[in-house]
Design a protein around this motif. Structure first.
Motif, PDB file in Angstrom:
ATOM      1  N   MET A   1      42.764  32.764  44.431  1.00 13.64           N
ATOM      2  CA  MET A   1      42.393  32.845  45.855  1.00 13.64           C
ATOM      3  C   MET A   1      43.615  33.174  46.708  1.00 13.64           C
ATOM      4  O   MET A   1      44.534  32.366  46.836  1.00 13.64           O
ATOM      5  CB  MET A   1      41.768  31.533  46.322  1.00 13.64           C
ATOM      6  N   PRO A   2      43.619  34.366  47.334  1.00 11.69           N
ATOM      7  CA  PRO A   2      44.781  34.755  48.134  1.00 11.69           C
ATOM      8  C   PRO A   2      44.859  34.011  49.461  1.00 11.69           C
ATOM      9  O   PRO A   2      43.859  33.473  49.934  1.00 11.69           O
ATOM     10  CB  PRO A   2      44.551  36.243  48.402  1.00 11.69           C
ATOM     11  N   ASP A   3      46.032  34.007  50.034  1.00 11.18           N
ATOM     12  CA  ASP A   3      46.230  33.452  51.381  1.00 11.18           C
ATOM     13  C   ASP A   3      45.526  34.375  52.383  1.00 11.18           C
ATOM     14  O   ASP A   3      45.389  35.580  52.137  1.00 11.18           O
ATOM     15  CB  ASP A   3      47.743  33.413  51.671  1.00 11.18           C
ATOM     16  N   THR A   4      45.121  33.822  53.516  1.00 10.06           N
ATOM     17  CA  THR A   4      44.372  34.624  54.514  1.00 10.06           C
ATOM     18  C   THR A   4      45.134  35.897  54.900  1.00 10.06           C
ATOM     19  O   THR A   4      44.525  36.947  55.072  1.00 10.06           O
ATOM     20  CB  THR A   4      44.078  33.809  55.783  1.00 10.06           C
ATOM     21  N   LYS A   5      46.461  35.807  54.986  1.00 13.78           N
ATOM     22  CA  LYS A   5      47.214  36.991  55.443  1.00 13.78           C
ATOM     23  C   LYS A   5      47.222  38.132  54.416  1.00 13.78           C
ATOM     24  O   LYS A   5      47.570  39.258  54.739  1.00 13.78           O
ATOM     25  CB  LYS A   5      48.635  36.619  55.854  1.00 13.78           C
ATOM     26  N   TYR A   6      46.881  37.828  53.177  1.00 15.57           N
ATOM     27  CA  TYR A   6      46.926  38.873  52.146  1.00 15.57           C
ATOM     28  C   TYR A   6      45.564  39.230  51.547  1.00 15.57           C
ATOM     29  O   TYR A   6      45.497  39.940  50.541  1.00 15.57           O
ATOM     30  CB  TYR A   6      47.884  38.460  51.024  1.00 15.57           C
ATOM     31  N   MET A   7      44.504  38.781  52.171  1.00 14.68           N
ATOM     32  CA  MET A   7      43.183  39.009  51.563  1.00 14.68           C
ATOM     33  C   MET A   7      42.812  40.491  51.425  1.00 14.68           C
ATOM     34  O   MET A   7      42.054  40.848  50.538  1.00 14.68           O
ATOM     35  CB  MET A   7      42.113  38.256  52.351  1.00 14.68           C
ATOM     36  N   ASP A   8      43.352  41.330  52.315  1.00 19.58           N
ATOM     37  CA  ASP A   8      43.011  42.763  52.259  1.00 19.58           C
ATOM     38  C   ASP A   8      44.100  43.624  51.613  1.00 19.58           C
ATOM     39  O   ASP A   8      43.953  44.840  51.490  1.00 19.58           O
ATOM     40  CB  ASP A   8      42.757  43.303  53.674  1.00 19.58           C
ATOM     41  N   LEU A   9      45.193  42.971  51.233  1.00 18.93           N
ATOM     42  CA  LEU A   9      46.333  43.731  50.683  1.00 18.93           C
ATOM     43  C   LEU A   9      45.911  44.539  49.446  1.00 18.93           C
ATOM     44  O   LEU A   9      45.185  44.035  48.601  1.00 18.93           O
ATOM     45  CB  LEU A   9      47.429  42.722  50.307  1.00 18.93           C
ATOM     46  N   TYR A  10      46.392  45.756  49.364  1.00 22.18           N
ATOM     47  CA  TYR A  10      46.119  46.665  48.224  1.00 22.18           C
ATOM     48  C   TYR A  10      44.635  47.039  48.069  1.00 22.18           C
ATOM     49  O   TYR A  10      44.232  47.533  47.019  1.00 22.18           O
ATOM     50  CB  TYR A  10      46.610  46.064  46.894  1.00 22.18           C
TER      51      TYR A  10
ATOM     52  N   ASP B   1      30.584  51.140  35.659  1.00 29.15           N
ATOM     53  CA  ASP B   1      30.977  51.091  37.075  1.00 29.15           C
ATOM     54  C   ASP B   1      31.135  49.647  37.552  1.00 29.15           C
ATOM     55  O   ASP B   1      32.035  49.331  38.321  1.00 29.15           O
ATOM     56  CB  ASP B   1      29.933  51.810  37.951  1.00 29.15           C
ATOM     57  N   LEU B   2      30.249  48.802  37.062  1.00 36.45           N
ATOM     58  CA  LEU B   2      30.330  47.389  37.432  1.00 36.45           C
ATOM     59  C   LEU B   2      31.611  46.765  36.858  1.00 36.45           C
ATOM     60  O   LEU B   2      32.316  46.023  37.544  1.00 36.45           O
ATOM     61  CB  LEU B   2      29.086  46.649  36.919  1.00 36.45           C
ATOM     62  N   VAL B   3      31.916  47.086  35.607  1.00 40.66           N
ATOM     63  CA  VAL B   3      33.127  46.542  34.976  1.00 40.66           C
ATOM     64  C   VAL B   3      34.368  47.014  35.739  1.00 40.66           C
ATOM     65  O   VAL B   3      35.286  46.236  35.998  1.00 40.66           O
ATOM     66  CB  VAL B   3      33.217  46.958  33.484  1.00 40.66           C
ATOM     67  N   LYS B   4      34.352  48.278  36.133  1.00 41.53           N
ATOM     68  CA  LYS B   4      35.481  48.838  36.894  1.00 41.53           C
ATOM     69  C   LYS B   4      35.675  48.073  38.208  1.00 41.53           C
ATOM     70  O   LYS B   4      36.791  47.730  38.594  1.00 41.53           O
ATOM     71  CB  LYS B   4      35.173  50.308  37.222  1.00 41.53           C
ATOM     72  N   TRP B   5      34.575  47.796  38.857  1.00 38.07           N
ATOM     73  CA  TRP B   5      34.646  47.056  40.121  1.00 38.07           C
ATOM     74  C   TRP B   5      35.208  45.653  39.880  1.00 38.07           C
ATOM     75  O   TRP B   5      36.080  45.177  40.598  1.00 38.07           O
ATOM     76  CB  TRP B   5      33.254  46.973  40.776  1.00 38.07           C
ATOM     77  N   LYS B   6      34.687  45.000  38.829  1.00 37.03           N
ATOM     78  CA  LYS B   6      35.154  43.641  38.513  1.00 37.03           C
ATOM     79  C   LYS B   6      36.668  43.638  38.275  1.00 37.03           C
ATOM     80  O   LYS B   6      37.379  42.763  38.759  1.00 37.03           O
ATOM     81  CB  LYS B   6      34.454  43.118  37.246  1.00 37.03           C
ATOM     82  N   TYR B   7      37.106  44.633  37.516  1.00 38.33           N
ATOM     83  CA  TYR B   7      38.542  44.703  37.188  1.00 38.33           C
ATOM     84  C   TYR B   7      39.386  44.844  38.469  1.00 38.33           C
ATOM     85  O   TYR B   7      40.379  44.144  38.655  1.00 38.33           O
ATOM     86  CB  TYR B   7      38.812  45.873  36.233  1.00 38.33           C
ATOM     87  N   GLN B   8      38.943  45.739  39.354  1.00 38.12           N
ATOM     88  CA  GLN B   8      39.704  45.948  40.598  1.00 38.12           C
ATOM     89  C   GLN B   8      39.736  44.673  41.436  1.00 38.12           C
ATOM     90  O   GLN B   8      40.774  44.288  41.963  1.00 38.12           O
ATOM     91  CB  GLN B   8      39.115  47.112  41.419  1.00 38.12           C
ATOM     92  N   ARG B   9      38.606  44.004  41.559  1.00 39.30           N
ATOM     93  CA  ARG B   9      38.562  42.781  42.380  1.00 39.30           C
ATOM     94  C   ARG B   9      39.472  41.709  41.758  1.00 39.30           C
ATOM     95  O   ARG B   9      40.232  41.037  42.455  1.00 39.30           O
ATOM     96  CB  ARG B   9      37.112  42.309  42.522  1.00 39.30           C
ATOM     97  N   TYR B  10      39.394  41.559  40.448  1.00 39.97           N
ATOM     98  CA  TYR B  10      40.216  40.572  39.740  1.00 39.97           C
ATOM     99  C   TYR B  10      41.709  40.846  39.936  1.00 39.97           C
ATOM    100  O   TYR B  10      42.464  39.986  40.405  1.00 39.97           O
ATOM    101  CB  TYR B  10      39.841  40.571  38.249  1.00 39.97           C
ATOM    102  N   ILE B  11      42.114  42.062  39.603  1.00 42.08           N
ATOM    103  CA  ILE B  11      43.543  42.394  39.660  1.00 42.08           C
ATOM    104  C   ILE B  11      44.075  42.251  41.088  1.00 42.08           C
ATOM    105  O   ILE B  11      45.171  41.732  41.317  1.00 42.08           O
ATOM    106  CB  ILE B  11      43.798  43.839  39.147  1.00 42.08           C
ATOM    107  N   LYS B  12      43.297  42.711  42.052  1.00 39.95           N
ATOM    108  CA  LYS B  12      43.788  42.670  43.437  1.00 39.95           C
ATOM    109  C   LYS B  12      43.957  41.236  43.922  1.00 39.95           C
ATOM    110  O   LYS B  12      44.964  40.905  44.543  1.00 39.95           O
ATOM    111  CB  LYS B  12      42.858  43.467  44.341  1.00 39.95           C
ATOM    112  N   ASP B  13      42.970  40.375  43.649  1.00 37.92           N
ATOM    113  CA  ASP B  13      43.117  38.981  44.090  1.00 37.92           C
ATOM    114  C   ASP B  13      44.304  38.315  43.395  1.00 37.92           C
ATOM    115  O   ASP B  13      45.053  37.553  44.012  1.00 37.92           O
ATOM    116  CB  ASP B  13      41.820  38.199  43.836  1.00 37.92           C
ATOM    117  N   TYR B  14      44.472  38.605  42.132  1.00 37.45           N
ATOM    118  CA  TYR B  14      45.588  38.041  41.369  1.00 37.45           C
ATOM    119  C   TYR B  14      46.918  38.492  41.989  1.00 37.45           C
ATOM    120  O   TYR B  14      47.811  37.678  42.254  1.00 37.45           O
ATOM    121  CB  TYR B  14      45.468  38.505  39.912  1.00 37.45           C
TER     122      TYR B  14
END
Ligand code: SGN
Ligand code: CA
Length: 529
Positions: free
Chosen positions: A207-216, A310-323
């Motif tokens: 879970m990212p901090d509020t200031k970085y939720m949209d980063l990348y 396409d769903l797996v691709k989306w999952k991967y992007q969401r996972y990596i970005k939040d991490y």
């Protein structure tokens, strides 16, 4: 020119040292800061040069590497939190310190290195994730999170709170750094210190901090080469695990699509309670910021009705970005701690270490989580900045392991390591050369099965080129018995895709590693495999 800082702490010895005119003795003994994150992959530190790290810079961690030594072959013995922390504190392997599994085991009669440093005049502190099955031992100051800790407004306990957990408002990574600085502010400035700064981030559920939720948000992170590993040459263990991004990563708890909680797609969400808990503990402002960022993106995702690849691709992007957003906060806060040390003039006489309690899969083999002896979870980042001994920008490729920290910190303090400690001080590596008699191979052992993610028990050895893994375990209520081996040539097959066990061309190599493994089990009295 070995400087005995431990002796320096005894006034009489200090006098005699002055009397003999030992000029090289530093005025102030050395301080130690051990920064350890939870599940931080080396792949996401820019200094390590991997694709993810290149796309998401970590300037403060890179600075530590540029001014210190980057270890390319740093490992754990047992890739799980509490076992890794027990190795850190005791300098012993899991079967010797008792903490084999996540939820049980530490032998509290074992001495922690913090206790030894304290007895030798060090002021000791630990902040953040303690996550041991015992109270902090050997610490003058502690300010530690409840269990795994929460990202938002987490509970900490300390001596001032009389060991009672008290909720604090803020983001875990920032609060942990606040308490690190608090320890440094309040310490007795006449004594050397050892401070453990143990972050909760970037542990699941990222879970990212509020200031970085949209980063990348607009960056596309590439799949690792092994994302679609079919496990063709491996033992069953790789097929029966439950840590796949496509199958086991959940849309609500892991990927934060709250809007889908009642949908058919989320019928097997097993941790909605955890998810509700993490949202409920936010302040109205944090919750509002969270919704403002995630809701529009979630709605867009739901409207797309993605399926299959396409769903797996989306999952991967969401996972990596939040991490990676969690890592951004870590990097900032390491920077804030460094800035404090600079302001206080502590950079020259403080050894700064950065590592993680284990590595993590960023989609390699299709996975998240850790536990396996395959490189991404077995290996950790390790950076040491020690200006008096380590040349800026140096690298080390010697095999080092988390049982080495305790002996290293004692060595830095000029204290001889107790005989029972099996780890080895890293100090001989600081000059940039690997001594002839340095260890030739490492031992690994994972015990926690059956358990979440269902990784089978295994042990094994790894030298600078080859890795032998032995999976074991009796038939039980969840799975068939397993007794199966794998061999990898890391030079020709760094992604560990081609299991060579049983290949006649590798009979000699297999026999050599098997002999090491057998000998290790005898020498160190390993009692299950
Ligand atoms: C929790 C996580 C697991 C993770 C373990 C161990 N699930 O159980 O995914 O493997 O911790 O992690 S969660 O739903 O609670 O997030 S460790 O780093 O402490 O070893
Ligand atoms: Ca961990």
């Amino acid at each position: 020119n070995t400087i005995n800082y431990g002796a320096l702490l005894a006034p009489a010895l200090l006098l005699s040292a002055c009397g003999t005119g030992q000029k090289e003795v530093a005025e102030k003994p050395l301080n130690i800061i051990h920064i350890m994150t939870d599940d931080h992959s080396y792949q996401t530190i820019s200094a390590y040069g991997h694709a993810l790290g290149k796309l998401a810079p970590t300037p403060n961690l890179d600075r530590l590497a540029a001014e210190g030594m980057l270890f390319r072959q740093a490992f754990v013995e047992n890739s799980l939190s509490t076992p890794s922390r027990a190795c850190l504190m005791t300098g012993l392997y899991s079967h010797q310190n008792g903490q084999r599994q996540l939820g049980k085991g530490i032998d509290t009669t074992k001495t922690f290195f913090s206790e030894i440093l304290q007895q030798h005049g060090y002021q000791t502190g630990v902040v953040g994730k303690w996550h041991m099955q015992c109270e902090p031992k050997g610490f003058d100051y502690y300010h530690v999170l409840w269990d795994q800790g929460d990202y938002y407004n987490p509970e900490f306990k300390s001596k001032e709170s009389n060991g009672k957990y008290i909720k604090e408002e803020g983001y875990a990574t920032t609060l942990t750094t606040d308490h690190a600085i608090e320890f440094l502010e309040e310490r007795d400035k006449n004594k050397p210190f050892c401070l453990l700064v143990h972050h909760k981030a970037p542990h699941r559920n990222w879970m990212p901090d509020t200031k970085y939720m949209d980063l990348y948000e607009d960056v596309e992170f590439p799949y690792p080469d092994t994302f679609n590993d079919d496990y063709a040459t491996r033992c069953d263990a790789a097929r029966t695990q439950e840590m796949r991004i496509d199958k086991n990563m959940t849309l609500v708890y892991d990927l934060k699509v709250d809007e889908l909680r009642h949908s058919e797609a989320c019928q097997n969400e097993w941790n909605l309670k955890g998810w509700d808990g993490s949202l409920d503990r936010m302040t109205p402002e944090q919750r509002e910021a969270w919704i403002a960022s995630y809701k529009p993106r979630n709605e867009k995702f739901i409207n797309q009705n993605l399926k299959g690849e396409d769903l797996v691709k989306w999952k991967y992007q969401r996972y990596i970005k939040d991490y990676i957003r969690c890592i951004k906060s870590i990097d900032d806060e390491v920077g804030r701690l460094i800035a404090y040390l600079e302001k206080e003039g502590l950079m020259d006489n403080t050894v700064i270490v950065y590592t993680s309690d284990q590595g993590f899969y960023m989609g390699e083999h299709g996975w998240f989580d850790k536990r396996f002896m395959y490189e991404e979870s077995f290996r950790t980042p390790l950076i040491i900045r020690y200006p008096a001994k380590i040349k800026a920008g140096s690298e080390c490729t010697a095999l080092v392991q988390n049982i080495d920290y305790a002996p290293t910190y004692l060595d830095i303090a000029g204290i001889e390591k107790p005989d029972y400690m099996v780890g080895t001080s890293l100090a001989p590596l600081f000059g940039g050369e690997t001594p002839q008699d340095w260890r030739q191979y490492l031992y690994y052992h994972y015990y926690d099965y059956p358990a979440i993610h269902m990784v089978r028990r295994h042990d094994g050895v790894r030298d600078s080129r080859y890795k032998l893994i032995h999976f074991y375990g009796d038939k039980n209520e969840v799975n068939e018995a397993i007794n199966c081996d794998e061999l990898y040539d890391l030079q020709n097959d760094p992604n560990e895709l081609n299991n060579l066990y049983g290949n006649p061309d590798y009979a000699d190599v297999t026999a050599r590693l098997q002999k090491q493994l057998d000998q290790f089990r005898v020498d160190q009295k390993v009692d299950e495999y």
